[in-house]
Scaffold this motif. Sequence first.
Motif, PDB file in Angstrom:
ATOM      1  N   PHE A 251       9.565  -0.350  -1.892  1.00 49.13           N
ATOM      2  CA  PHE A 251       9.889  -0.835  -3.284  1.00 49.13           C
ATOM      3  C   PHE A 251       8.876  -2.039  -3.596  1.00 49.13           C
ATOM      4  N   GLU A 252       9.057  -2.754  -2.959  1.00 50.35           N
ATOM      5  CA  GLU A 252       8.981  -4.196  -2.836  1.00 50.35           C
ATOM      6  C   GLU A 252       6.680  -3.818  -2.873  1.00 50.35           C
ATOM      7  N   MET A 253       6.687  -2.937  -1.930  1.00 50.80           N
ATOM      8  CA  MET A 253       4.939  -3.257  -1.990  1.00 50.80           C
ATOM      9  C   MET A 253       5.042  -2.154  -3.411  1.00 50.80           C
ATOM     10  N   TYR A 254       5.541  -1.290  -3.894  1.00 48.92           N
ATOM     11  CA  TYR A 254       5.066  -0.582  -5.493  1.00 48.92           C
ATOM     12  C   TYR A 254       5.157  -1.668  -6.587  1.00 48.92           C
ATOM     13  N   CYS A 255       6.439  -2.368  -6.299  1.00 46.06           N
ATOM     14  CA  CYS A 255       6.166  -3.404  -7.768  1.00 46.06           C
ATOM     15  C   CYS A 255       4.880  -4.216  -7.239  1.00 46.06           C
ATOM     16  N   ASN A 256       4.608  -4.388  -6.434  1.00 51.68           N
ATOM     17  CA  ASN A 256       3.166  -5.568  -5.794  1.00 51.68           C
ATOM     18  C   ASN A 256       2.497  -4.379  -6.180  1.00 51.68           C
ATOM     19  N   GLY A 257       1.904  -3.421  -6.394  1.00 47.72           N
ATOM     20  CA  GLY A 257       0.942  -2.784  -6.398  1.00 47.72           C
ATOM     21  C   GLY A 257       0.288  -2.149  -5.036  1.00 47.72           C
ATOM     22  N   VAL A 258       0.570  -2.267  -3.973  1.00 45.55           N
ATOM     23  CA  VAL A 258       0.207  -2.097  -2.721  1.00 45.55           C
ATOM     24  C   VAL A 258       0.471  -0.521  -2.553  1.00 45.55           C
ATOM     25  N   VAL A 259       0.353   0.178  -3.422  1.00 45.99           N
ATOM     26  CA  VAL A 259       0.208   1.501  -2.723  1.00 45.99           C
ATOM     27  C   VAL A 259      -1.149   2.669  -3.037  1.00 45.99           C
ATOM     28  N   ASP A 260      -1.614   3.096  -2.007  1.00 47.37           N
ATOM     29  CA  ASP A 260      -2.509   4.098  -2.097  1.00 47.37           C
ATOM     30  C   ASP A 260      -3.799   3.952  -3.615  1.00 47.37           C
ATOM     31  N   TYR A 261      -4.267   3.758  -3.462  1.00 47.45           N
ATOM     32  CA  TYR A 261      -5.133   3.747  -5.567  1.00 47.45           C
ATOM     33  C   TYR A 261      -4.486   2.589  -6.024  1.00 47.45           C
TER      34      TYR A 261
ATOM     35  N   LEU B 139      -8.786  -3.736   0.119  1.00 45.22           N
ATOM     36  CA  LEU B 139      -8.606  -4.013  -1.928  1.00 45.22           C
ATOM     37  C   LEU B 139     -10.260  -4.001  -1.525  1.00 45.22           C
ATOM     38  N   PHE B 140     -10.381  -2.851  -2.176  1.00 48.07           N
ATOM     39  CA  PHE B 140     -11.961  -2.141  -1.834  1.00 48.07           C
ATOM     40  C   PHE B 140     -12.132  -1.784  -4.240  1.00 48.07           C
ATOM     41  N   GLN B 141     -13.070  -2.693  -4.240  1.00 49.33           N
ATOM     42  CA  GLN B 141     -13.599  -2.765  -5.275  1.00 49.33           C
ATOM     43  C   GLN B 141     -12.384  -3.059  -6.641  1.00 49.33           C
ATOM     44  N   ASP B 142     -11.155  -3.639  -5.759  1.00 46.64           N
ATOM     45  CA  ASP B 142     -10.025  -3.666  -7.050  1.00 46.64           C
ATOM     46  C   ASP B 142      -9.172  -3.451  -7.351  1.00 46.64           C
ATOM     47  N   PHE B 143      -8.541  -2.287  -5.901  1.00 50.99           N
ATOM     48  CA  PHE B 143      -7.720  -1.478  -6.080  1.00 50.99           C
ATOM     49  C   PHE B 143      -7.535  -1.310  -4.483  1.00 50.99           C
ATOM     50  N   TRP B 144      -6.476  -0.861  -3.835  1.00 59.72           N
ATOM     51  CA  TRP B 144      -5.877  -0.221  -3.016  1.00 59.72           C
ATOM     52  C   TRP B 144      -6.555   0.617  -2.699  1.00 59.72           C
ATOM     53  N   CYS B 145      -7.592   1.369  -1.307  1.00 60.97           N
ATOM     54  CA  CYS B 145      -8.102   2.181  -1.148  1.00 60.97           C
ATOM     55  C   CYS B 145      -7.800   2.477   0.282  1.00 60.97           C
ATOM     56  N   PRO B 146      -7.082   3.961   0.329  1.00 56.20           N
ATOM     57  CA  PRO B 146      -6.746   4.012   1.974  1.00 56.20           C
ATOM     58  C   PRO B 146      -8.235   4.153   2.555  1.00 56.20           C
ATOM     59  N   GLY B 147      -8.133   3.105   4.006  1.00 57.35           N
ATOM     60  CA  GLY B 147      -9.392   3.090   4.648  1.00 57.35           C
ATOM     61  C   GLY B 147     -10.019   4.069   4.872  1.00 57.35           C
ATOM     62  N   ILE B 148      -9.334   5.314   5.091  1.00 62.99           N
ATOM     63  CA  ILE B 148      -9.958   6.878   6.061  1.00 62.99           C
ATOM     64  C   ILE B 148     -10.926   7.254   4.642  1.00 62.99           C
TER      65      ILE B 148
END
Length: 329
Positions: free
Chosen positions: A188-198, A34-43
């Motif tokens: 789907f659960e991750m997507y519903c929680n917004g936990v996807v790349d960017y 969670l980087f600058q309020d968005f889920w950024c791929p660590g790489i």
Amino acid sequence: MAAFTNVYGENTEEKTTLPLQKEKSWAQPYPLYLFQDFWCPGIHIDAVQRFQQHFQSKESDVIVASFPKSGTIWMKALAFAISNHQRFSSLEGHPLLTSNPHELVPFMEFTFGPDDIQDHILRLANMAEPRIFGTHTPFPSLPKSIKDSNIKVIYICRDPFDNFVSAWAYFNKIKPVSFPPVSKEEAFEMYCNGVVDYGPWWSHMLGYWNESVAKPNKVMFMKYEDLKEDTSFHVKRIAEFLGVPFTEEEESSGMIENIIKLCSFEKMKDLEVNKSGVIGRGSIEKKNFFRKGDNGDWVNHFSPPMTEKLSKIVDEKLSGSGLSFKKHS
């Protein structure tokens, strides 16, 4: 402060404040932060920081922004062909016939390597204009030089239902073979929680949507479904938005239809340059960027409870914004 180790095992020069909140990514084994309020791929974190710190825009720049798997490669191809339609008036020898759209319209996040930044700045400054770049970075995290300028930004989004299916299929293709596929239920659960790349995908969409409402001459917001339904109309809109409208002579000569055909899913998927080889820092096989390109494929993957749940989330997250998608049932 600690150095961040990228996918190649390199300790990059940029420093990232750790620890950040961390979650599993569809693109295993590389986690999301969670980087600058968005889920950024660590790489990608160091690359995004270098981009923010060093990118200097030019007034003639064109930015193709998108949430992953929303029609990015199609819009990149269209933006390149439209911006250069006077330069490449004949389709013979057109760069899109011999280069993948991601090569012609590179992601801005990766235009600065960890080596000598000044070399990258000089190379970008000497690029032929208009410079056309892509980005998945949310609007609030774009460099100040972009947000404060009048450069043109085209944002393409996709119905969240089809976006989910496309992204889930794509990330399962590009993950290391040693890792098991991410199940549809878990994804789907991750997507519903917004936990996807960017992600979250809703805040990504709304960031560009709100800017397009406030500054329509700067940001053009487009839905994949609308572009698919009437491509000719929107190709002309894009040309006008970019300040390179088609002349009557060009229209009568069939230039718009030629560009549409050149950039079509069927044409690009069938080109040898897009069938083989790899691209990008992750060495992704080019063929993985082309799956179906259809609208409505989600019906083949969603159960009624899934449909109900995502419908409620879309309504809740976009409520009051003016942005909406077709109702699903």
